[in-house]
Design a protein around this motif. Structure first.
Motif, PDB file in Angstrom:
ATOM      1  N   PHE A 252      26.759 -19.108  44.693  1.00 42.73           N
ATOM      2  CA  PHE A 252      25.773 -19.729  44.359  1.00 42.73           C
ATOM      3  C   PHE A 252      24.487 -18.955  44.788  1.00 42.73           C
ATOM      4  N   ARG A 324      21.403 -26.329  40.498  1.00 40.68           N
ATOM      5  CA  ARG A 324      22.323 -25.253  41.202  1.00 40.68           C
ATOM      6  C   ARG A 324      22.989 -24.424  40.449  1.00 40.68           C
ATOM      7  N   ARG A 326      25.283 -20.877  39.548  1.00 46.04           N
ATOM      8  CA  ARG A 326      26.411 -20.277  40.150  1.00 46.04           C
ATOM      9  C   ARG A 326      27.308 -19.232  39.367  1.00 46.04           C
TER      10      ARG A 326
END
Length: 464
Positions: A252, A324, A326
């Motif tokens: 991440f 997020r 990633r």
């Protein structure tokens, strides 16, 4: 903790007024506030090193100075509640730390010190280091070691990192991870040495370390994979039998000390990183606010990952991102004599049109030849892609060939695809000065021709 240790050890050799003053100040500044609202502190159950440092140091002080059994029991209950969260959430399921080896060392210094004092005081009935999870945590530095005293500086880490020798030796002995002691090196001039200059740690380093600097351990020279950290290391030999390590990461772009570096890699040969992760920038107030990712040492401009559609990788919500972001290691193994890892990292960019960003890194362990193969896919017209590699070493560029001039090796990087792609070199001098760096980071970049969806290059290190 240091004052408490000093009063405990020196006892009546200190003047009564000194002992009394220390007790009063520790009571006023530490004990009463901790018992009253310690659980409200952000670090009390935090998934990071500061949990281990603060709760561990507070616990040491209580054990050394608190005379009332009921108060001590109350304090230790609170301390152990916090430390339980530290061990459970401050490390990934594979035992690795996304904060890097430096913060692994910092948090565990106080955890191990407290754990052993508790074991002593309870006659072995309370033994925190006996938990099986501690064995996985103890193995982590072995998985990210590059060469003696040097570690992959992912996130806010440094490549040259001192480990607390007494703490490490005791952790190795208690968990059975004996190879850990082979990572100890002389701390002189290394990052992290200052953090060990606290009395509680100095005493344990003196008491628990046998003074030996052991050979670099075999476990640090083998391949390693941390699936939950999304970090992989391949090892092999460059020309002349010199040791080589190739480290790559996915994961991440958010977290306490994270960088937007998904898909980046390090190529380390015979004690020097020819292609590097630049490590942390200069700590400041803005460095830990939303301006953090304006710093090239945090953002992907300063890492070996592409810029796509003019955009860098996006930070996560902790520092102002919308979500997020990633990437993931989707495959790794051996094929045709090569070790390879495949990383998909389109999810690290806030680009809906980017449907595929895939990187394959392959190493021939017998020759040290490394192949880089990046492939891209888009919804609609392809976006512009600029590939990049970063190094602390001087660089020479001749069209499709770049040379990285290390102290003991020359790394030749040849573009195989596409036609018309040429290297250019940019010295990031201003950014390095602003971040207090002694050297100058150089960014090698290649702008792919319009419509190109693939980039391939080969790298080989030769002795100078």
């Amino acid at each position: 903790a240091s004052l408490a240790e000093a009063v405990y050890l020196l006892g009546e050799r200190l003047a009564p007024e000194v002992r009394q003053r220390v007790r009063q100040e520790v009571e006023r500044r530490i004990f009463k506030p901790y018992l009253a609202y310690g659980r409200r502190h952000w670090w009390h159950r935090a998934d990071m090193n500061w949990n281990g440092v603060c709760n561990g140091a507070v616990g040491l002080a209580f054990l050394r100075l608190e005379r009332d059994p009921a108060t001590l029991a109350e304090a230790l209950d609170e301390v152990l509640e916090g430390l339980e969260a530290y061990i459970a959430t401050g490390f990934e399921a594979d035992g690795g730390s996304l904060e890097g080896v430096g913060y692994w060392n910092y948090g565990l210094m106080y955890y191990v010190a407290l754990a052993e004092l508790l074991r002593e005081r309870t006659g072995g009935r309370l033994d925190l280091l006996a938990a099986p999870r501690l064995r996985d945590i103890a193995r982590y530095p072995l998985a990210v070691a590059l060469s003696p005293g040097l570690f992959a500086p992912l996130g806010d880490a440094t490549e040259q990192q001192a480990l607390a020798p007494g703490i490490v030796q005791r952790l190795a002995e208690r968990t059975g991870v004996e190879g850990l002691c082979g990572l100890l090196a002389s701390p002189q001039g290394m990052d992290g040495a200052g953090a060990m200059a606290k009395l509680a740690i100095v005493l344990r380093n003196a008491a628990w370390w046998d003074g030996e600097l052991r050979p670099f351990p075999p476990a640090a020279q083998d391949d390693a994979y941390l699936p939950h950290c999304a970090v992989i290391r391949f090892t092999g030999q460059a020309a002349g039998g010199r040791p080589l390590a190739l480290v790559a990461k996915a994961g991440f772009t958010d977290g306490h000390h994270s960088h937007t570096d998904v898909g980046s890699f390090i190529l380390h040969v015979a004690g020097e990183s020819l292609l590097c992760d630049p490590g942390r920038g200069r700590y400041s107030r803005d460095y830990f606010r939303q301006a953090r990712y304006e710093n090239v040492f945090c953002n992907s401009y300063g890492h070996s990952v592409p810029r796509i559609g003019g955009q860098l990788q996006s930070p996560g919500p902790e520092f102002g991102g919308r979500q997020r972001y990633r990437g993931q290691i989707v495959d790794h193994g051996r094929e045709g004599g090569e070790k390879y890892v495949r990383i998909e990292f389109q999810g690290a960019y806030d680009l809906p049109a980017l449907r595929l960003a895939q990187r394959v890194l392959a190493l021939d362990p017998a020759t040290g030849l490394v192949r880089l193969d990046d492939e891209f896919g888009f919804a609609g017209e392809p976006l512009e892609v600029e590939e990049a590699l970063v190094t602390w070493c001087p660089v020479e560029v001749e069209g499709r060939l770049a040379r990285v001039l290390g102290g003991g090796s020359v790394l030749e990087i040849a573009i195989a695809e596409p036609e018309g792609a040429l290297w250019r070199a940019e010295r990031l001098e201003e950014a390095c000065r602003a971040n207090g760096k002694e050297g100058v980071l150089t960014r090698l970049s290649v702008r792919l021709p319009t419509g190109a969806l693939r980039f391939r290059a080969s790298m080989v290190a030769r002795a100078r």
